[in-house]
Design a protein around this motif. Structure first.
Motif, PDB file in Angstrom:
ATOM      1  N   LYS A 731     -12.208   5.579 -19.895  1.00 27.41           N
ATOM      2  CA  LYS A 731     -11.574   6.881 -19.750  1.00 27.41           C
ATOM      3  C   LYS A 731     -10.724   6.895 -18.484  1.00 27.41           C
ATOM      4  O   LYS A 731     -11.204   6.579 -17.388  1.00 27.41           O
ATOM      5  CB  LYS A 731     -12.624   8.011 -19.642  1.00 27.41           C
ATOM      6  CG  LYS A 731     -13.481   8.205 -20.881  1.00 27.41           C
ATOM      7  CD  LYS A 731     -12.674   8.742 -22.036  1.00 27.41           C
ATOM      8  CE  LYS A 731     -13.570   8.974 -23.245  1.00 27.41           C
ATOM      9  NZ  LYS A 731     -12.773   9.413 -24.428  1.00 27.41           N
ATOM     10  N   SER A 732      -9.471   7.255 -18.658  1.00 26.88           N
ATOM     11  CA  SER A 732      -8.670   7.588 -17.487  1.00 26.88           C
ATOM     12  C   SER A 732      -9.006   9.011 -17.065  1.00 26.88           C
ATOM     13  O   SER A 732      -9.705   9.735 -17.790  1.00 26.88           O
ATOM     14  CB  SER A 732      -7.182   7.452 -17.807  1.00 26.88           C
ATOM     15  OG  SER A 732      -6.815   8.362 -18.829  1.00 26.88           O
ATOM     16  N   ILE A 733      -8.501   9.425 -15.906  1.00 23.51           N
ATOM     17  CA  ILE A 733      -8.864  10.752 -15.406  1.00 23.51           C
ATOM     18  C   ILE A 733      -8.374  11.863 -16.340  1.00 23.51           C
ATOM     19  O   ILE A 733      -9.154  12.762 -16.691  1.00 23.51           O
ATOM     20  CB  ILE A 733      -8.327  10.947 -13.973  1.00 23.51           C
ATOM     21  CG1 ILE A 733      -8.962   9.917 -13.032  1.00 23.51           C
ATOM     22  CG2 ILE A 733      -8.630  12.351 -13.477  1.00 23.51           C
ATOM     23  CD1 ILE A 733     -10.470   9.961 -13.005  1.00 23.51           C
ATOM     24  N   PRO A 734      -7.130  11.869 -16.790  1.00 19.39           N
ATOM     25  CA  PRO A 734      -6.723  12.924 -17.724  1.00 19.39           C
ATOM     26  C   PRO A 734      -7.507  12.883 -19.029  1.00 19.39           C
ATOM     27  O   PRO A 734      -7.859  13.931 -19.586  1.00 19.39           O
ATOM     28  CB  PRO A 734      -5.227  12.637 -17.948  1.00 19.39           C
ATOM     29  CG  PRO A 734      -4.787  11.853 -16.765  1.00 19.39           C
ATOM     30  CD  PRO A 734      -5.964  11.020 -16.394  1.00 19.39           C
ATOM     31  N   GLU A 764     -11.656   4.971 -15.040  1.00 20.50           N
ATOM     32  CA  GLU A 764     -10.645   4.130 -14.401  1.00 20.50           C
ATOM     33  C   GLU A 764      -9.558   4.976 -13.766  1.00 20.50           C
ATOM     34  O   GLU A 764      -8.990   5.865 -14.400  1.00 20.50           O
ATOM     35  CB  GLU A 764     -10.031   3.187 -15.441  1.00 20.50           C
ATOM     36  CG  GLU A 764      -9.052   2.187 -14.878  1.00 20.50           C
ATOM     37  CD  GLU A 764      -8.469   1.317 -15.977  1.00 20.50           C
ATOM     38  OE1 GLU A 764      -9.059   0.247 -16.245  1.00 20.50           O
ATOM     39  OE2 GLU A 764      -7.456   1.704 -16.584  1.00 20.50           O
ATOM     40  N   PHE A 765      -9.274   4.705 -12.513  1.00 26.16           N
ATOM     41  CA  PHE A 765      -8.207   5.372 -11.775  1.00 26.16           C
ATOM     42  C   PHE A 765      -6.946   4.517 -11.826  1.00 26.16           C
ATOM     43  O   PHE A 765      -6.996   3.326 -12.160  1.00 26.16           O
ATOM     44  CB  PHE A 765      -8.627   5.617 -10.327  1.00 26.16           C
ATOM     45  CG  PHE A 765      -9.724   6.624 -10.185  1.00 26.16           C
ATOM     46  CD1 PHE A 765      -9.455   7.919  -9.793  1.00 26.16           C
ATOM     47  CD2 PHE A 765     -11.048   6.275 -10.441  1.00 26.16           C
ATOM     48  CE1 PHE A 765     -10.478   8.850  -9.649  1.00 26.16           C
ATOM     49  CE2 PHE A 765     -12.071   7.190 -10.309  1.00 26.16           C
ATOM     50  CZ  PHE A 765     -11.780   8.488  -9.909  1.00 26.16           C
ATOM     51  N   GLU A 766      -5.834   5.118 -11.466  1.00 29.87           N
ATOM     52  CA  GLU A 766      -4.577   4.386 -11.422  1.00 29.87           C
ATOM     53  C   GLU A 766      -4.407   3.712 -10.083  1.00 29.87           C
ATOM     54  O   GLU A 766      -4.876   4.204  -9.049  1.00 29.87           O
ATOM     55  CB  GLU A 766      -3.399   5.334 -11.684  1.00 29.87           C
ATOM     56  CG  GLU A 766      -3.402   5.942 -13.074  1.00 29.87           C
ATOM     57  CD  GLU A 766      -2.171   6.777 -13.318  1.00 29.87           C
ATOM     58  OE1 GLU A 766      -1.117   6.475 -12.743  1.00 29.87           O
ATOM     59  OE2 GLU A 766      -2.266   7.743 -14.088  1.00 29.87           O
ATOM     60  N   GLU A 767      -3.701   2.581 -10.141  1.00 31.43           N
ATOM     61  CA  GLU A 767      -3.463   1.842  -8.909  1.00 31.43           C
ATOM     62  C   GLU A 767      -2.509   2.608  -8.006  1.00 31.43           C
ATOM     63  O   GLU A 767      -1.621   3.334  -8.481  1.00 31.43           O
ATOM     64  CB  GLU A 767      -2.876   0.468  -9.234  1.00 31.43           C
ATOM     65  CG  GLU A 767      -2.839  -0.475  -8.049  1.00 31.43           C
ATOM     66  CD  GLU A 767      -2.211  -1.800  -8.407  1.00 31.43           C
ATOM     67  OE1 GLU A 767      -2.395  -2.749  -7.645  1.00 31.43           O
ATOM     68  OE2 GLU A 767      -1.547  -1.860  -9.451  1.00 31.43           O
ATOM     69  N   SER A 772     -10.300   9.430  -6.160  1.00 35.68           N
ATOM     70  CA  SER A 772     -11.157  10.602  -6.041  1.00 35.68           C
ATOM     71  C   SER A 772     -10.956  11.466  -7.269  1.00 35.68           C
ATOM     72  O   SER A 772      -9.835  11.605  -7.772  1.00 35.68           O
ATOM     73  CB  SER A 772     -10.830  11.401  -4.776  1.00 35.68           C
ATOM     74  OG  SER A 772     -11.570  12.594  -4.729  1.00 35.68           O
ATOM     75  N   LEU A 773     -12.067  12.054  -7.732  1.00 37.45           N
ATOM     76  CA  LEU A 773     -11.971  12.915  -8.912  1.00 37.45           C
ATOM     77  C   LEU A 773     -11.206  14.185  -8.612  1.00 37.45           C
ATOM     78  O   LEU A 773     -10.386  14.643  -9.383  1.00 37.45           O
ATOM     79  CB  LEU A 773     -13.361  13.263  -9.431  1.00 37.45           C
ATOM     80  CG  LEU A 773     -14.016  12.256 -10.374  1.00 37.45           C
ATOM     81  CD1 LEU A 773     -15.396  12.737 -10.758  1.00 37.45           C
ATOM     82  CD2 LEU A 773     -13.171  12.045 -11.608  1.00 37.45           C
TER      83      LEU A 773
END
Length: 934
Positions: A731-734, A764-767, A772-773
């Motif tokens: 899961k990406s944040i959105p 998973e966050f973007e580079e 941070s959430l």
């Protein structure tokens, strides 16, 4: 319609890159005909024996390239487009036929991984928009798959966006590394071959520097001042960041917003709301500069009103806490005040109107209405309306409209008038002919006809206002003197016959003129008792002829010489538009560096055609500054690329590296799951089964780059199957937020917990973005300094508590882990980190099985097998104990409804469980005892 002609520098570029034995990167300045070069290259390789793929083209580009190839003769079958609507079998057949194929990157990756396309038989790949290629892009994934099985095919990449190849360390080298290219060709506008080709024949350019009005100058200066202040505040609030690129000159471009976000993304979770407001204000001020020069005063003032409202009130209707700082400055006051003055002015309250005592005095009331603007003023002497516009009744008395006109509008009118006069001067004699035969007088005659019609309409309007024309009345009076016994109907008939005679006399055929003369001579000898029906029919015939003539004049096809085309700037499609229309006069209402070069190419492609270009520009405005800054940015980008090419080390691909790459495709894994601790070396390739939908992301490409075998599949449970026991839902944040809101994540975790021993939720966050959430400032609202959640305060009548705030992402994650205790959550800072995590999870583990992974959960998928046997499925769902979740499983265990009815109670319970099975069995066999007794 003909294909676009190639100029000498086009042929030079094609000679450098057409060799199929080489792979090249072409960087060309915009507006010089990149699509023309690409289509010519595709025409060279158009053959059923070749399979040439076009990658990374947008849908509109695919259509335009296909049209251009069709004009050039590539029609059998031409370029085929592979889209999502095309099935797997159709794609396989299309690839086998060869030719030119345009395919999306995602489809091509899946087809190459599943061997649906013969990768070793691909002749070459053409990659568009090479400036977007990075290590995370699908195009880099395609090149790696391509070179694993095909070392002989060519790869040629193209771009006309040199400004985008500037960020990072050695950006040109990185692109060439990902595309595995050795040679780069750079062609700026100042290239010797291009300069010589375009300066042979130059168009006549007329530069029109239009000054802004005084009010526009005040607003423009105030907006620039607000931008300068906002940039200073932004730099002052973030002193630890390098924000040298944040200046007013860069703020003129749309890419400025992306530059600001790229600088602040790594610390976006730390910046306060004031900094975020400043970033948003810069985008608003940039739009204001553009709208000032393009919107009319009313539209511009209305947009300012929306800014005022949105800056003071939130979307929910509450007062906004953090307002835009620039709106509190004196410059902002100038913007709003002068923008209103461009629309209207407010005068002092008018004096009270005079009271008229006589109620029946209609003239007095009419005069009052005229004075207050309710009715238009009339010329009492001649009984006609004056040309002075009436004041609308709804307009307040103290409001005086100004409605300032944009200066370019009047300048455009003067330019169009000058063009019309130039055309008439260019062809003075209607009967003159050129050396090649066509009459030159057609254009000037059309304009003269237009001028005569305009004068005739004006004269007609004057006659209508002054009274009826007197020529017809004089003719009738003379005729009445000669024949006093003529009736009114005969007068009408004779007038109509005269008009028909005039019409027939204008016809070219002498036979028609003779017949008309005979008709009129016979009509003149008719007695006075002539049938009125004939006169009526003649009148209708004349009306039909007149209507047809007027329809052709005003609603027919407009000749090419009289056509005025209004068109917005586009991409390379403008080249074909210029080639088809072949305009002699071009008016550029706004400056465009790309279109100027297209006109240069068009002029040199048609050396015998005189072309004049009117270049309109607001003097000392952001429009002029943006145009000049764009020229400087492109020049600097090309100079930087040329320097990097000069010092760039060659990207060598030694045969040993290629051999090592081939041997590394099979990663040997150590298995310790053998009794006695004995270790065995497994030659089975290390693989990951990936859901088809995950190829929208960059992670599959990185997994392949880390020497993992990527197997695409349609999975019902999970996104990545690492081992027979480990299933990962990424899961990406959105996507995480939307999955929580829709409840989809609960179902996904439930299915993973049922079918796998180690279900994992990977967030998973973007580079290069904040890890941070939520923002730290927002997180402080959930807890107090002592670490406790704020208690609810009774506010309503009777001590009722106020509604609690919606749960945060952290709270939802806690509830998820409490509901599914076996689900593990892994946090990943970027796709690179995810690839390393997957390799660690797969260490010392068995490899997943493709058929098992695809089959898991398929019987519970409501979409699987939909439409195969819907009647039986609906019947099963009506049975008690069978639901939408287990109906697929039941259908996989029994072949028919009859077979289900023939099962014993124990067998039904084995399928559905004890209670549901008993309920279903009793329902199916209810009443059998009574039937047996009978």
């Amino acid at each position: 319609m003909s294909a676009l002609e190639l100029l000498p520098f086009h042929r030079t570029i094609l000679e450098d890159i057409h060799d199929p034995a080489t792979s090249d990167l072409v960087i060309l300045a915009r507006g010089l005909g990149l699509r023309r070069i690409l289509c010519t290259l595709m025409q060279i390789y158009d053959s059923p024996q070749n399979l040439v793929l076009l990658v990374n083209a947008m849908p509109e580009e695919e259509w335009e390239i296909g049209e251009e190839l069709s004009i050039m003769g590539c029609r059998t079958p031409g370029m085929r487009v592979v889209g999502y609507e095309m099935g797997k079998k159709e794609r396989q057949d299309l690839y086998k036929k060869g030719g030119l194929v345009s395919v999306t990157s995602r489809i091509l990756v899946v087809d190459m991984l599943q061997s649906d396309i013969p990768t070793e038989l691909i002749t070459g790949i053409l990659v568009l928009h090479a400036e977007k290629v990075t290590a995370l892009s699908l195009e880099a994934f395609i090149v790696r798959l391509y070179r694993e099985k095909n070392r002989a095919g060519f790869l040629k990449a193209f771009t006309d966006q040199p400004e985008y190849i500037k960020s990072g360390l050695s950006p040109l080298r990185n692109i060439m590394k990902e595309l595995q290219l050795r040679t780069v060709h750079i062609y700026p506008r100042f290239h010797v071959a291009i300069k010589e080709s375009l300066e042979r024949k130059r168009a006549d350019v007329v530069e029109l520097h239009q000054p802004m009005t005084n009010s526009m100058k005040e607003i423009h200066s105030a907006i620039v001042q607000c931008m300068t202040t906002t940039l200073s505040e932004l730099k002052r609030a973030n002193t630890t960041l390098e924000l040298d690129d944040l200046n007013v000159e860069n703020a003129y471009f749309r890419s400025f917003d992306a530059i600001v976000r790229r600088q602040l993304d790594p610390v976006w979770h730390k910046v306060g709301p004031r900094t975020k407001q400043l970033v948003s204000d810069l985008a608003t001020l940039r739009r204001l500069l553009m709208y000032l020069l393009t919107y009319d005063p009313l539209a511009f003032h209305a947009y300012l009103e929306t800014i005022i409202v949105s800056s003071s009130v939130t979307a929910s209707g509450t007062a906004r806490q953090h307002q835009s700082p620039w709106m509190l400055t004196d410059a902002a006051h100038i913007i709003f005040h002068v923008a209103k003055q461009r629309c209207y002015t407010v005068s002092a309250a008018p004096t009270a109107p005079r009271v008229i005592d006589s109620v029946d005095d209609e003239d007095a009331w009419e005069a009052l209405d005229e004075m207050e603007g309710r009715i238009p003023a009339k010329d009492k002497g001649k009984g006609k309306e004056t040309d002075k516009p009436a004041r609308p009744a709804w307009l307040p008395h103290n409001i005086e409209p100004v409605l300032e006109e944009l200066p370019k509008w009047s300048l455009l009118g003067e330019v169009l008038k000058e063009i019309e006069e130039e055309i008439m001067r260019a062809y003075p004699l209607p009967e003159s002919r050129s050396r090649d035969g066509p009459p030159h007088g057609e254009i000037s005659e059309a304009l003269r006809k237009k001028d005569r019609e305009r004068r005739d309409r004006a004269a007609s309007r004057r006659r209508v206002r002054g009274g009826a024309p007197a020529a017809a009345d004089n003719g009738r009076a003379k005729e009445r003197e000669r024949n006093p016994n003529m009736t009114f109907e005969e007068e009408i008939m004779r007038d109509e016959s005269e008009s028909i005679a005039k019409f027939l006399s204008t016809q070219k055929s002498s036979g028609e003129r003779g017949e008309g003369a005979n008709l009129l001579s016979s009509m003149s000898d008719l007695p006075t008792s002539f049938d009125a029906d004939l006169a009526s029919s003649l009148s209708l015939s004349e009306s039909a002829i007149t209507f047809e003539s007027e329809f052709d004049n005003y609603y027919g096809l407009v000749p090419a010489e009289e056509t005025v085309v209004v068109r917005a700037y586009s991409d390379d499609t403008d080249d074909r538009m210029l080639s088809e229309l072949q305009p002699r006069f071009i008016v550029m209402f706004e400056p465009s560096q790309d279109f100027i070069r297209r006109v240069e190419v068009y002029k040199n492609s048609n050396p015998g055609l005189g072309v004049r270009v009117y270049f309109m520009l607001y003097q000392t405005s952001c429009e002029e500054h943006k145009y000049l800054a764009g020229l400087r940015k492109e020049k600097d980008a090309f100079e930087s690329l040329i320097k990097e090419r000069g010092v760039m080390l060659p990207i060598l691909e030694a045969e040993s590296t290629a051999a090592a790459t081939g041997s590394d495709a099979i990663i040997k894994t150590i298995s310790t799951r053998i009794a006695g601790g004995r270790k065995e070396v497994s030659t089975e390739p290390s693989r990951v089964i990936v859901d088809m939908r995950e190829f929208r992301s960059t992670l599959p490409s990185l997994l392949h780059a880390s020497k993992l075998l990527v197997i695409p599949a349609t999975l019902t449970v999970g996104d990545y199957i690492l081992t027979p026991e480990i299933c990962v839902e990424r899961k990406s944040i959105p996507d995480l937020v939307s999955s929580f809101n829709s409840g989809r994540l609960y179902t996904q975790c439930e299915l993973m917990s049922v079918h796998y021993k180690q279900p994992i939720l990977l967030i998973e966050f973007e580079e290069h973005k904040s890890f941070s959430l939520e923002i730290i400032q927002d997180m402080k609202s959930y807890v107090k300094p002592n670490g406790k959640y704020p208690a609810k305060k009774p506010t309503g009548p009777g001590g009722r508590d106020e509604p609690s705030a919606p749960p945060s992402i952290q709270q939802k994650l806690v509830l998820l882990t409490l509901t599914f205790p076996r689900v593990r959550i892994i946090w990943s800072s970027s796709p690179y980190a995810t690839a390393e995590i997957f390799k660690d999870l797969k260490a010392n583990a068995h490899e997943p099985d493709y058929k098992t992974a695809v089959g898991i959960g398929a019987e519970e998928d409501p979409e699987a097998g939909a439409g195969v046997n819907m009647a039986a499925e609906e019947l099963l769902r009506s049975f008690p104990g069978i639901t939408a979740k287990n109906v697929k499983y039941v259908m996989s265990r029994v072949n028919s409804v009859r077979a289900l009815c023939e099962l014993s109670l124990a067998e039904v319970q084995d399928i559905l469980g004890n209670e549901p099975g008993k309920t279903c069995y009793e329902f199916l066999h209810w009443g059998e005892d009574q039937v047996t007794r009978r």
